[in-house]
Design a protein around this motif. Structure first.
Motif, PDB file in Angstrom:
ATOM      1  N   PRO A  11      44.949  51.382  32.564  1.00 46.81           N
ATOM      2  CA  PRO A  11      44.420  52.225  33.641  1.00 46.81           C
ATOM      3  C   PRO A  11      45.527  52.820  34.504  1.00 46.81           C
ATOM      4  N   VAL A  12      45.474  54.134  34.699  1.00 41.17           N
ATOM      5  CA  VAL A  12      46.473  54.815  35.513  1.00 41.17           C
ATOM      6  C   VAL A  12      46.392  54.351  36.973  1.00 41.17           C
ATOM      7  N   MET A  13      45.196  53.969  37.412  1.00 41.35           N
ATOM      8  CA  MET A  13      45.038  53.481  38.783  1.00 41.35           C
ATOM      9  C   MET A  13      45.597  52.074  38.961  1.00 41.35           C
ATOM     10  N   GLY A  14      45.968  51.426  37.864  1.00 41.15           N
ATOM     11  CA  GLY A  14      46.547  50.089  37.936  1.00 41.15           C
ATOM     12  C   GLY A  14      45.509  48.990  37.772  1.00 41.15           C
ATOM     13  N   GLU A  15      45.962  47.849  37.259  1.00 44.27           N
ATOM     14  CA  GLU A  15      45.079  46.687  37.137  1.00 44.27           C
ATOM     15  C   GLU A  15      44.921  46.012  38.498  1.00 44.27           C
ATOM     16  N   LYS A  16      43.735  45.480  38.705  1.00 42.77           N
ATOM     17  CA  LYS A  16      43.438  44.841  39.984  1.00 42.77           C
ATOM     18  C   LYS A  16      42.423  43.732  39.758  1.00 42.77           C
ATOM     19  N   GLY A  17      42.626  42.597  40.424  1.00 43.76           N
ATOM     20  CA  GLY A  17      41.721  41.473  40.272  1.00 43.76           C
ATOM     21  C   GLY A  17      40.963  41.156  41.545  1.00 43.76           C
ATOM     22  N   LEU A  18      39.815  40.489  41.369  1.00 41.46           N
ATOM     23  CA  LEU A  18      38.986  40.049  42.492  1.00 41.46           C
ATOM     24  C   LEU A  18      38.995  38.527  42.578  1.00 41.46           C
ATOM     25  N   THR A  19      38.851  38.014  43.762  1.00 38.33           N
ATOM     26  CA  THR A  19      38.592  36.586  43.914  1.00 38.33           C
ATOM     27  C   THR A  19      37.099  36.370  43.696  1.00 38.33           C
ATOM     28  N   PRO A  20      36.665  35.147  43.373  1.00 38.32           N
ATOM     29  CA  PRO A  20      35.232  34.871  43.214  1.00 38.32           C
ATOM     30  C   PRO A  20      34.416  35.270  44.440  1.00 38.32           C
ATOM     31  N   ASP A  21      34.960  35.033  45.633  1.00 39.23           N
ATOM     32  CA  ASP A  21      34.239  35.382  46.863  1.00 39.23           C
ATOM     33  C   ASP A  21      34.092  36.898  46.996  1.00 39.23           C
ATOM     34  N   GLU A  22      35.136  37.631  46.643  1.00 42.85           N
ATOM     35  CA  GLU A  22      35.058  39.099  46.703  1.00 42.85           C
ATOM     36  C   GLU A  22      34.024  39.626  45.718  1.00 42.85           C
ATOM     37  N   ALA A  23      33.952  38.996  44.555  1.00 40.06           N
ATOM     38  CA  ALA A  23      32.992  39.423  43.539  1.00 40.06           C
ATOM     39  C   ALA A  23      31.554  39.200  44.009  1.00 40.06           C
ATOM     40  N   LYS A  24      31.308  38.082  44.668  1.00 38.67           N
ATOM     41  CA  LYS A  24      29.962  37.786  45.165  1.00 38.67           C
ATOM     42  C   LYS A  24      29.494  38.837  46.172  1.00 38.67           C
ATOM     43  N   LYS A  25      30.413  39.329  46.979  1.00 32.35           N
ATOM     44  CA  LYS A  25      30.060  40.331  47.985  1.00 32.35           C
ATOM     45  C   LYS A  25      29.679  41.665  47.364  1.00 32.35           C
ATOM     46  N   LEU A  26      30.127  41.910  46.126  1.00 34.00           N
ATOM     47  CA  LEU A  26      29.834  43.177  45.453  1.00 34.00           C
ATOM     48  C   LEU A  26      28.473  43.181  44.765  1.00 34.00           C
ATOM     49  N   GLY A  27      27.864  42.005  44.604  1.00 38.83           N
ATOM     50  CA  GLY A  27      26.553  41.948  43.956  1.00 38.83           C
ATOM     51  C   GLY A  27      26.661  41.909  42.442  1.00 38.83           C
ATOM     52  N   ASN A  28      25.542  42.221  41.764  1.00 38.99           N
ATOM     53  CA  ASN A  28      25.481  42.099  40.310  1.00 38.99           C
ATOM     54  C   ASN A  28      25.729  43.398  39.551  1.00 38.99           C
ATOM     55  N   ASP A  29      25.653  44.529  40.235  1.00 37.02           N
ATOM     56  CA  ASP A  29      25.679  45.816  39.525  1.00 37.02           C
ATOM     57  C   ASP A  29      26.664  46.801  40.145  1.00 37.02           C
ATOM     58  N   PHE A  30      27.865  46.330  40.419  1.00 32.93           N
ATOM     59  CA  PHE A  30      28.826  47.189  41.120  1.00 32.93           C
ATOM     60  C   PHE A  30      29.605  48.120  40.198  1.00 32.93           C
ATOM     61  N   LEU A  31      29.740  47.800  38.917  1.00 32.76           N
ATOM     62  CA  LEU A  31      30.606  48.588  38.034  1.00 32.76           C
ATOM     63  C   LEU A  31      30.104  50.015  37.836  1.00 32.76           C
ATOM     64  N   GLU A  32      28.821  50.162  37.565  1.00 31.21           N
ATOM     65  CA  GLU A  32      28.286  51.499  37.317  1.00 31.21           C
ATOM     66  C   GLU A  32      28.332  52.352  38.580  1.00 31.21           C
TER      67      GLU A  32
END
Length: 320
Positions: A206-227
């Protein structure tokens, strides 16, 4: 289209030979997936990478790349490409907060075509058909429940499974497909202009760069954030990936998809994928066949590549 059908037919014919030689029936492998992820109320259900969405883009080859690699498709300036982003597994309502991500392309040139199925993991969990079957068999519920003790025991006793589990622990959970790196897993053979077949894996970086989330950050995004995130990003500018060849070193295992290549490797960018538009979910019931390769790109020699193509063909037929 004619080229694609011929390649697909040849690929499936070769698969049948391999299955016969191995003593493993392709229909039984498909049934294994249906046992795990099927739905009796929906016999046409997609049984792996079920949750996904579609996009449109173009593959832009690096200028002059065909002076190094004899791949005629890459002489074209911008090749229309269908893209599918997905999650691993058979749950259409799976949480996006899982690590298993899929990435599939249909690259349709004027003279040739290329279909790609990639993952966000560099390696597979199984090196051969026996391990492939075992990996899924130990996950089949008995009396409605997976035998977690046996699962842990077999995983620990099988080096491929244990190494894959260890690898997954290091894999970042990304907040966006625009921050996810996708890998070929298999080693392909790229013909150079001197007539040599160069073994290489490839990756979409990815040109924007790789980036990771913590488990807590992922929970805040919910179940359908990718689309939703994709729609938001692509509305303002294309999402781009560099298509990189990672050339094998002499001692690298090129016929083992569970092997991580260590040390420094020569990397060559051959194209940029520009994803420009969200395209709904119409491609979700389609099939992307890794056996559809352009002239100048040779198929992997590991035991699992043709297996994937065979099972994809069977399950696609059942979805009709």
């Amino acid at each position: 289209m004619k080229v694609r059908k011929v390649v697909l037919a040849l690929g499936l014919s070769l698969c049948s030979v391999l299955w016969a030689q191995s003593g493993t029936d392709s229909e039984s492998i498909a049934e294994l997936f249906y046992t795990l992820n099927g739905d009796a109320k929906d016999p046409h259900k997609k049984i792996n990478h079920t949750k996904g969405f579609c996009a449109i883009g173009e593959l832009v080859p690096v200028k002059g790349i065909t002076k190094t690699y004899d791949i005629p498709l890459l002489k074209e300036s911008a090749i229309p490409t269908q893209v599918r982003f997905s999650l691993g597994g058979g749950n259409p309502n799976a949480s996006d907060g899982t690590k298993g991500r899929g990435f599939a392309l249909k690259i349709g040139g004027k003279s040739d075509s290329w279909e790609i199925v990639a993952l966000n993991a560099e390696i597979s969990f199984a090196k051969d058909l026996e391990e492939f079957v075992k990996f899924f068999e130990i996950r089949i519920p008995k009396d409605g429940k997976v035998d977690s003790q046996n699962l842990a025991k077999v995983t620990k006793e099988t080096p491929s499974f244990a190494n894959y589990e260890k690898y997954l622990a290091t894999l970042p959970l990304t907040p966006s497909v625009a921050n996810t790196k996708y890998h070929s897993v298999h080693t392909f053979y790229f013909k150079d202009t001197k007539g040599r077949d160069i073994p290489a894996r490839f990756a979409f970086v990815p040109v924007m760069g790789e980036k990771g989330l913590t488990p807590d950050e992922a929970k805040k995004l919910g179940n359908d954030f990718l689309e939703a995130d994709f729609k938001n990003k692509v509305a303002s500018k294309p999402i781009e990936y560099k298509m990189m060849l990672i050339l094998a070193n002499p001692k690298d295992k090129t016929d083992d998809t569970t092997a991580l290549w260590s040390g420094k490797h020569k990397e060559v960018q051959i194209a940029t994928l520009r994803v420009t538009k969200y395209d709904g979910d119409g491609c979700n019931r389609d099939v992307f066949m890794p056996a559809v390769l352009p002239k100048g790109v040779g198929a992997p020699k590991d035991p699992l590549f043709e297996t994937r193509n065979e099972v994809y063909g069977i399950t696609f037929g059942r979805r009709q």
